[in-house]
Each structure stands twice: as C-alpha cells, then as structure tokens.
Enzyme design. Structure first.
Site, PDB file in Angstrom:
ATOM      1  CG  HIS A   1     -22.116  18.879   2.595  1.00 31.65           C
ATOM      2  ND1 HIS A   1     -22.034  17.516   2.590  1.00 31.65           N
ATOM      3  CD2 HIS A   1     -22.768  19.197   3.742  1.00 31.65           C
ATOM      4  CE1 HIS A   1     -22.595  17.014   3.685  1.00 31.65           C
ATOM      5  NE2 HIS A   1     -23.050  18.029   4.398  1.00 31.65           N
TER       6      HIS A   1
ATOM      7  NE  ARG B   1     -24.701  12.413   5.218  1.00 30.05           N
ATOM      8  CZ  ARG B   1     -24.610  13.594   5.837  1.00 30.05           C
ATOM      9  NH1 ARG B   1     -24.974  14.694   5.219  1.00 30.05           N
ATOM     10  NH2 ARG B   1     -24.130  13.675   7.066  1.00 30.05           N
TER      11      ARG B   1
HETATM   12  C1  OXD Z   1     -23.954  16.972   7.906  1.00 28.96           C
HETATM   13  C2  OXD Z   1     -23.431  18.247   8.389  1.00 28.96           C
HETATM   14  O1  OXD Z   1     -24.305  16.083   8.700  1.00 28.96           O
HETATM   15  O2  OXD Z   1     -22.944  19.032   7.548  1.00 28.96           O
HETATM   16  O3  OXD Z   1     -24.030  16.821   6.681  1.00 28.96           O
HETATM   17  O4  OXD Z   1     -23.503  18.505   9.596  1.00 28.96           O
END
Ligand code: OXD
Length: 308
Positions: free
Chosen positions: A271, A223
């Site tokens: 991400h 994160r």
């Molecule tokens: C997260 C995902 O939890 O992408 O970041 O699954």
C-alpha cells in the site's frame, strides 16, 4: 475548540507537528485522549475505530488523511458532518508514477525476462509498441485522471472509465455499464482506481477478466475488496491474465499463508502507491479546517449517497 486527530502510521508525530504548525490557533487532541467531546469541532482521521466521532455535537467537518474515505463511511456512527477526502497534487503524481512504472513493467515483460534470467534462458519475447497497447483506467478522480494523462504522455493508448461521463486529455473516455464493456474489450493492462462502494466491491471478478483480451494484466491500486481473490488466482493460473500488480489487499498486511505472497505472476507492494505526505498535506488540511470554521463548504467533499 479542538481538532481530533487519529493516525496509525509511523509518521503520525510528523503529521501532528506539521498540522499544529499550520494551525497555531487550534488545539489538537490525539484520539483516544479527546477530553470533553463538546470541544471537538473538526476531525482529521485515518482508520479511527468505529464510533470515534460519536457524541460530538459541534463537529463541523471531518477530513481523511488519505485519498480514500471508505474507512470513514464504514463507521455506522459517523455523525452527519461534512466529510472530505485529502486531495494533494503530490499524491496524484506519486500514484501516476507507480501506475506508469508498473504498466511499463507489464508492457516490457520485465517479470518474464527476470524469470528467464533466473532459468539461464536467452530468448526474445514478442514485442509490441506502447502506441499499440491500451491501458485502461477504471476511475477518473484526481488520481485516475493524473495516471491516465501520464500513461498517455508515456505513449500508451489510454482508455478511461467512470460512472458518469468525464473527459481526460489523451484518453478515450467511457462511462456507464455499456461503456465498461467497450473499455474492457480493448484493455490489455487494467488499472483499478475506483472508490470502494457497494457497487464496485468485487467488480474485479471472473466476469470482468473474461471481457479483456487473453493475457491482459491487472494493476490494483484502489482497495483489496474490489478484487475477488479466487477469481484472480484462477485467471492467472489459466493464462487468461498474464500478471497482476497488487498494492492493496482485503487484509493489510496479507496473512503469511496467503497464496498471493508466493504466486509467480503476482507482484505485491505494501500500500505504497500514493502515500500521503505531511509536508504538503498539512497545509491542505489546515485550509479545509479554516473553511469549515468560517462556515464555508470544504473542498473535495464526499457524496455520502454515492459512497465516495
Ligand atoms: C488511500 C491512501 O486512500 O493511501 O488508500 O491515501
């Protein structure tokens, strides 16, 4: 009886279709079209607005559409129903592939050779065997464990760290605060795969970087809020860290003026390190739904006190 569904991703329709195919007996209601909240018995969500689950007295279970559950636990109005993360072996494989690929990038000094190429420089940089380089993995849940195993299979020395003692084949495992210092001392490439909790928020800071060997690299796939951004920039600029791969950010997408975008020692990805996959995830969620409807405990439950 109905399932509440909220998915902000581009493949939301595919998720909904696959969950509906896997659960023909269930009605799926897409937030905010929830109808009568008394009908909702189950919820499958990613980053629903706070309060999205309030006033649903028959709710028997809540599943995240991703590995992380911090988006659910951050909701002050989250009802007292069991919460589960999505644990899909395919996501663990995808994460491990990303981690190994970027660990190799730092190990092989790929970015430095790319910079040399752009500058027209032909020069060999010092080489070290993978067997002499330690990659440290913070967090040994499903994603961290698979990543550590694959890093070891790739030939790296691997050190793993978790809050409580764990074992991973091919890795030296450490735990607790003393274990963290011991693990960092030997870690030249640090991978963060920790859950975000009040204890881990801001863990990747100047104090932590100072415990690693000079010139270590960071891969953050957990994160954005694990990282103290100003400390990373200072560590990169001073040479304490040689580079960082960042897949997660406090604000996603990062604002256009953010210094990470143009920093020569930072590689940003949007991400993508462990994308959840409707093709395999829908069946996992369907099994969780059926467990909850039978009154059984779901798998991969979140410990709300621990925060993950
Ligand atoms: C997260 C995902 O939890 O992408 O970041 O699954």
């Amino acid at each position: 009886m109905a399932i509440l569904f909220h998915c902000p991703w581009a493949n939301a329709d595919e998720w909904r279709r696959r969950i509906a195919e896997a659960l023909p007996e269930a009605e799926i209601r897409v937030w905010p079209e929830i109808g009568d909240p008394h009908d909702i018995e189950f919820a499958i969500l990613w980053k629903a607005p706070p309060g999205a689950l309030k006033g649903m007295p028959r709710l028997k279970g809540v599943c995240s559409l991703g590995a992380g559950v911090d988006h659910l636990l951050a909701d002050p109005e989250l009802p007292d129903a069991p919460v589960a993360r999505l644990v899909d072996p395919l996501m663990a494989d995808r994460m491990a592939e990303y981690v190994v690929g970027h660990a190799l990038r730092h190990h092989l000094r790929t970015d430095e050779y790319a910079a040399q190429q752009r500058a027209g420089v032909w020069a060999r940089l010092p080489y070290k065997d993978a067997a002499a380089r330690t990659v440290g993995v913070l967090g040994l849940g499903a994603l961290g464990r698979r990543s550590a195993e694959r890093l070891a299979a790739q030939g790296f020395r691997v050190a793993g760290w978790s809050r409580k003692a764990k074992e991973v084949e091919g890795a030296d495992c450490f735990h607790g605060p003393d274990g963290l210092a011991a693990m960092l001392r030997r870690t030249e490439i640090l991978v963060c795969l920790l859950p975000l909790t009040p204890q881990t928020r801001g863990l990747l800071d100047a104090r932590l970087f100072a415990q690693m060997p000079e010139g270590a690299a960071l891969i953050n796939v957990a994160r954005g809020d694990h990282l103290v951004e100003a400390d990373l920039l200072a560590a990169l600029d001073s040479g304490r860290l040689s580079g960082a791969t960042l897949d997660v950010f406090s604000e996603e997408p990062s604002p256009p003026a953010h210094p990470f975008w143009r920093h020569p020692k930072i590689l940003m990805t949007p991400h993508v390190s462990s994308l959840s996959e409707p093709r395999t995830g829908a069946a996992i969620l369907a099994a969780q739904y059926r467990r909850a409807m039978r009154g059984e405990a779901m798998r991969d439950l979140v410990d709300r006190d621990a925060g993950y």
